[in-house]
Write a protein that holds these residues in place. Structure first.
Motif, PDB file in Angstrom:
ATOM      1  N   PHE A  14     187.758 -35.653 -31.968  1.00 49.17           N
ATOM      2  CA  PHE A  14     188.148 -34.962 -30.717  1.00 49.17           C
ATOM      3  C   PHE A  14     189.181 -34.283 -30.687  1.00 49.17           C
ATOM      4  N   GLY A  15     188.889 -33.189 -29.747  1.00 46.88           N
ATOM      5  CA  GLY A  15     190.100 -32.272 -29.407  1.00 46.88           C
ATOM      6  C   GLY A  15     190.751 -31.243 -30.637  1.00 46.88           C
ATOM      7  N   CYS A  16     189.868 -30.860 -31.409  1.00 43.71           N
ATOM      8  CA  CYS A  16     190.331 -29.940 -32.528  1.00 43.71           C
ATOM      9  C   CYS A  16     191.017 -30.751 -33.765  1.00 43.71           C
ATOM     10  N   ARG A  17     191.993 -31.633 -33.595  1.00 44.37           N
ATOM     11  CA  ARG A  17     192.375 -32.515 -34.877  1.00 44.37           C
ATOM     12  C   ARG A  17     192.809 -33.924 -34.585  1.00 44.37           C
ATOM     13  N   TYR A  18     192.254 -34.672 -33.467  1.00 45.54           N
ATOM     14  CA  TYR A  18     192.296 -35.757 -33.255  1.00 45.54           C
ATOM     15  C   TYR A  18     191.107 -36.810 -33.609  1.00 45.54           C
ATOM     16  N   ARG A  19     191.484 -38.038 -33.562  1.00 45.26           N
ATOM     17  CA  ARG A  19     190.333 -39.044 -33.781  1.00 45.26           C
ATOM     18  C   ARG A  19     190.521 -39.870 -32.514  1.00 45.26           C
ATOM     19  N   LEU A  50     190.449 -23.704 -27.790  1.00 38.24           N
ATOM     20  CA  LEU A  50     191.526 -24.654 -28.433  1.00 38.24           C
ATOM     21  C   LEU A  50     191.302 -24.262 -30.029  1.00 38.24           C
ATOM     22  N   ILE A  51     192.176 -24.014 -30.702  1.00 41.05           N
ATOM     23  CA  ILE A  51     192.007 -23.970 -31.963  1.00 41.05           C
ATOM     24  C   ILE A  51     193.071 -24.814 -33.146  1.00 41.05           C
ATOM     25  N   ALA A  52     192.381 -25.346 -34.084  1.00 41.03           N
ATOM     26  CA  ALA A  52     193.406 -26.295 -34.960  1.00 41.03           C
ATOM     27  C   ALA A  52     193.838 -25.124 -35.939  1.00 41.03           C
ATOM     28  N   ASP A  53     194.937 -25.961 -36.719  1.00 40.46           N
ATOM     29  CA  ASP A  53     195.542 -25.086 -37.834  1.00 40.46           C
ATOM     30  C   ASP A  53     194.283 -24.940 -39.129  1.00 40.46           C
ATOM     31  N   GLY A  54     194.701 -24.197 -39.868  1.00 40.22           N
ATOM     32  CA  GLY A  54     193.882 -24.076 -41.107  1.00 40.22           C
ATOM     33  C   GLY A  54     192.605 -23.484 -41.173  1.00 40.22           C
ATOM     34  N   SER A  56     185.403 -22.345 -26.805  1.00 34.80           N
ATOM     35  CA  SER A  56     185.218 -23.380 -27.920  1.00 34.80           C
ATOM     36  C   SER A  56     186.343 -24.114 -28.319  1.00 34.80           C
ATOM     37  N   ILE A  57     185.889 -25.291 -28.984  1.00 31.64           N
ATOM     38  CA  ILE A  57     186.892 -26.212 -29.567  1.00 31.64           C
ATOM     39  C   ILE A  57     186.763 -26.361 -31.224  1.00 31.64           C
ATOM     40  N   ILE A  58     187.759 -25.758 -31.838  1.00 36.79           N
ATOM     41  CA  ILE A  58     187.613 -25.483 -33.069  1.00 36.79           C
ATOM     42  C   ILE A  58     188.609 -26.345 -33.987  1.00 36.79           C
ATOM     43  N   PHE A  59     187.984 -27.024 -34.789  1.00 32.66           N
ATOM     44  CA  PHE A  59     188.721 -28.160 -35.643  1.00 32.66           C
ATOM     45  C   PHE A  59     189.426 -27.365 -37.095  1.00 32.66           C
ATOM     46  N   ARG A  60     190.172 -28.377 -37.728  1.00 32.89           N
ATOM     47  CA  ARG A  60     190.738 -27.957 -38.704  1.00 32.89           C
ATOM     48  C   ARG A  60     189.988 -27.258 -39.991  1.00 32.89           C
ATOM     49  N   SER A  86     181.018 -23.968 -27.875  1.00 33.54           N
ATOM     50  CA  SER A  86     180.679 -24.814 -29.198  1.00 33.54           C
ATOM     51  C   SER A  86     181.892 -25.630 -29.536  1.00 33.54           C
ATOM     52  N   ILE A  87     181.439 -26.661 -30.262  1.00 32.24           N
ATOM     53  CA  ILE A  87     182.575 -27.544 -30.905  1.00 32.24           C
ATOM     54  C   ILE A  87     182.352 -27.392 -32.346  1.00 32.24           C
ATOM     55  N   LEU A  88     183.067 -26.914 -33.245  1.00 30.06           N
ATOM     56  CA  LEU A  88     182.978 -26.919 -34.614  1.00 30.06           C
ATOM     57  C   LEU A  88     183.831 -27.830 -35.399  1.00 30.06           C
ATOM     58  N   MET A  89     183.431 -29.112 -35.924  1.00 30.66           N
ATOM     59  CA  MET A  89     184.195 -30.003 -36.342  1.00 30.66           C
ATOM     60  C   MET A  89     184.816 -29.520 -37.963  1.00 30.66           C
TER      61      MET A  89
END
Lengths: 378, 395
Positions: free
Chosen positions: A30-35, A300-304, A314-318, A331-334
């Motif tokens: 959830f939310g880019c870098r969390y569980r 919102l974008i995570a690192d990496g 969009s919500i972009i994960f690590r 979109s949500i990209l895990m």
């Protein structure tokens, strides 16, 4: 303050079967870098709780991987820390052999060994389907002031717009915050209601007694059998929580909950509370790199990540890569999703390690996002 | 109880880094931030753990607070160990003597006891001034294979730059026959990277002799290496190929940060097999606003970008507000560029505030030098800070 935490990790899995096919509710990203469990654990740790029992049920490999020793939450301790409580299955007939718990009450019974060995006065129970940043020490303070046996944290929601989970408990209380009624609606309800967040503070001894007693009576439900039956005899109170609260109870709800983070103020309410950071597993990703052609708005974008294309709302994960000429909207990209070149995505939810090859166009709708399961190649 | 370690590393982290001016007022050079979320020392420490070296002594002296705090128990690098791990080694008061570390060699000399506790066969000497990724285990294999007493990692540099380095002349089998520290007229292009592997016994012998010599400046490059060479010890050059950058000056620190950018960056941090570890602080994901424009830059968690960012490196938790522009710059953790402000060709240290419509530096094309703003400085609203200025106190 002495309190111990107890976390239920699987209780609402069936609400989002897609995302929990291979994981627990607690380990839903959830939310880019969390569980999801990060919010529960952080709330406990930020309130001074240093011993947390984590009750698992099934599919909990991803959860174990995420938690590790608990050091990212400062819960790798000599005394206390994270105690994993996998299901306890009796090995002899007559004691419910080979039966996994099915209700919160049975889960608590399974954890009774843990609960009884603690020496803290209070126990904080919490599920993992909710997202909030709450100061639990204040809940415990009010619990003590009220001389309560059990305090349930409630929050006011407009059930016409806020989709509440099936089986949510609606709580009514009097002007002294004493609980007067606990109702489980199985049908759709309307209007503004005070619902249980399933964050519960209890006196440990009291909880131990009522749970054992309920099990002895063959009861199954914590809310309708334990709470409702004892309402008039015991001291049950509510604690009104008015901060950010979201419940994940469908794929569309998961989607809109993530998207909410893009709204002004929501991110701050959740992530920027002084002294209450949301902690998560450290992955040591490098910072995110944007190339000269990147166009990113309201995201919102995570690192990496490596962003070479366009990303909006969009919500972009690590570790996600968005290739040249690609457009990712709403979109949500895990984690580790790779989007090739000239791809168009709208209202898509990709699970981890999805690969979308060049020139693909995929689209869903905000009420029915297009979910792509873990490891799929398109 | 100590377990024997084949090779331990000693990391020289006491340097002041005076050529970084405002950036090293309050911190030692190895603790200077780099690349969005790292500090310089993350590179040698990550190289160690990635090379299988799990015992590292870190020798600190100048302004150690930030460094000590940062290293802590070594957890971020997996160097929190029951046996070995990372240990901070400050100068100390002894029974008969109390000395600051007088030079690189003296620092190691004063900690021979630490090395001997692990009964190490080999000692790897590192410094905390360089950005690079290197597998030290390959260098150790080479050292053992050559039967060397000392192996020095070298890099081929352009001849015109050679006079800035310690220059090695080597035979065909890479055995070193000549070493000159910063030669005026270099006759070789093999530059020392300041990375040495010694056989412990030899190292101990030469350190003790060096310490007894009152005329020595107790430095590896100036004393130990030349003495060993003239004594005929077996010394080999180990050729390193890859990115390596000394970040001892403002210009080189800026360049090294810029080397992370571009379509094909000169130096990349995105390698899952050779991760660079750093201490993390729980920050939210980065948010890019409705009117944000980010091009050719790297941005880190906790950042909020509402304005324009081009060709820049933005560190954890920095904010670029509406209408603000950051170009060709390095903006470190927690700094805030208020609305309408302009930052060009500059390095802003941690927690700098650039007030509304203020301007720091001028465009790279018209600039004579990089503008530097030290930690915690507040640049008032509307203030113009010119080209190449170094500001370390509030104005």
């Amino acid at each position: 303050m002495s309190a111990v935490g107890l976390v239920f990790t699987n209780i609402h899995d069936q609400n989002i079967p897609d995302l929990t096919r291979k994981r627990t509710m607690a380990s839903v990203p959830f939310g880019c870098r969390y569980r999801l469990i990060d919010f529960t654990l952080s709330n406990m740790v930020n309130s001074g709780i240093t011993k947390v029992g984590v009750i698992t049920h099934n599919n909990y490999q991803s959860l174990l991987d995420h938690l590790g020793t608990g050091k990212d939450w400062d819960l790798a301790r000599r005394s206390g820390g994270i105690k994993l409580l996998p299901p306890f299955i009796a090995s002899h007939a007559g004691m419910g052999a080979n039966k996994l718990y099915t209700t919160r009450l049975e889960a608590m019974m399974g954890a009774m060994d843990f609960i009884s060995r603690c020496n803290e006065d209070h126990i904080v129970l919490s599920d993992c389907d909710a997202i909030s940043n709450i100061d639990l020490s204040d809940v415990i303070k009010s619990h003590k002031e009220n001389g309560a046996d059990i305090t349930i944290v409630t929050t006011k929601v407009d059930t016409d717009t806020f989709e509440i989970s099936a089986g949510s408990a609606v709580i009514t209380s009097d002007e002294n915050n004493r609980i007067s009624d606990v109702v489980h609606y199985s049908r759709r309800i309307h209007g503004i209601k005070e619902i249980s967040t399933n964050i519960i503070v209890a006196n440990r001894d009291y909880l131990q007694n009522v749970v054992s007693d309920a099990i002895a009576h063959g009861y199954t439900s914590f809310y309708s059998d334990v709470l409702d039956r004892n309402l008039l005899r015991a001291n049950y109170f509510v604690y009104h929580y008015s901060g950010f609260y979201a419940q994940i109870n469908s794929l569309a709800g998961y989607y809109s909950c993530n998207m909410k983070l893009l709204e002004k103020g929501i991110g701050d309410a959740l992530f920027s509370q002084p002294n209450r950071p949301i902690l998560t597993k450290v992955r040591n990703s490098a910072p995110t790199r944007y190339t000269g052609d990147a166009k990113v708005k309201n995201s919102l974008i995570a690192d990496g990540c490596l962003i070479e294309g366009t990303v909006e709302n969009s919500i972009i994960f690590r570790g996600v890569k968005v290739g040249k000429g690609s457009v990712v909207k709403n979109s949500i990209l895990m984690q580790d999703t790779v989007v090739g070149n000239n791809v168009n995505l709208g209202c898509v939810v990709t699970d981890k390690n999805v690969l979308i090859k060049d020139e693909r166009t995929l689209s869903g709708h905000s009420t029915l996002p297009f979910y792509i399961s873990k490891g799929t190649m398109i | 109880m100590f377990k024997k370690k084949e090779c331990i590393a000693m990391l020289l982290a006491g340097g002041q880094g005076s050529r970084l001016y405002a950036l090293t007022q309050k911190t030692a050079k190895p603790a200077v931030p780099f690349g969005g979320k790292y500090r310089i020392i993350d590179f040698p420490l990550s190289n160690c753990i990635n090379s299988g070296i799990d015992t590292v002594g870190v020798l600190t002296q100048y302004q150690p607070l930030v460094l000590n705090e940062y290293i802590g128990n070594g957890l971020p690098w997996d160097l929190d160990r029951a046996f070995g791990g990372v240990k901070i080694l400050p100068p100390y008061q002894g029974n008969k003597t109390a000395d600051w570390y007088k030079g690189t060699a003296n620092a190691i000399y004063q900690n021979l006891e630490f090395i001997n506790r692990y009964d190490a066969e080999y000692v790897l000497i590192l410094s905390g001034d360089h950005i690079y990724k290197m597998d030290y285990s390959k260098m150790l294999d080479y050292h053992i294979e050559k039967g060397a007493d000392c192996t020095i990692a070298v890099l081929d540099v352009p001849i015109e730059e050679a006079s800035r380095f310690g220059i090695m002349s080597a035979n065909e089998d890479n055995s070193i026959f000549k070493f000159t520290e910063k030669p005026k007229e270099p006759d070789s292009t093999l530059a020392s990277m300041g990375i040495y592997i010694f056989n412990k016994k030899k190292l101990e012998k030469y350190l003790i002799e060096d310490n007894a010599d009152p005329n020595s400046s107790n430095d590896f490059g100036k004393n130990i290496i030349p003495t060993m060479l003239s004594a005929g010890e077996k010394m080999f050059a180990y050729q390193f190929e890859g990115y390596w950058k000394d970040v001892g000056t403002i210009q080189s620190l800026w360049e090294a940060n810029m080397d992370l950018l571009g379509e094909h960056p000169a130096f990349t941090l995105y390698n899952e097999d050779w991760r660079i570890f750093a201490r993390h602080f729980a920050a939210a994901p980065q948010y890019l606003g409705e009117d944000a424009s980010v091009k050719n830059s790297i941005i880190t968690e906790g950042c909020e970008i509402y304005g324009t960012v081009e060709n820049s490196v933005i560190f954890t938790g920095a904010k670029v507000m509406e209408g603000a522009t950051v170009k060709d710059s390095v903006v470190m953790s927690g700094s805030v560029i208020e609305a309408g402000a302009r930052v060009e060709y500059s390095i802003l240290d941690e927690n700098v505030t650039v007030g509304k419509n203020a301007s720091v530096g001028v465009s790279k094309e018209n600039s004579k030098g990089i503008t530097v703003i030290g930690a915690d400085v507040v640049v008032p609203e509307g203030k113009v800070i010119g080209d190449g200025e170094m500001i370390s106190d509030n104005i």
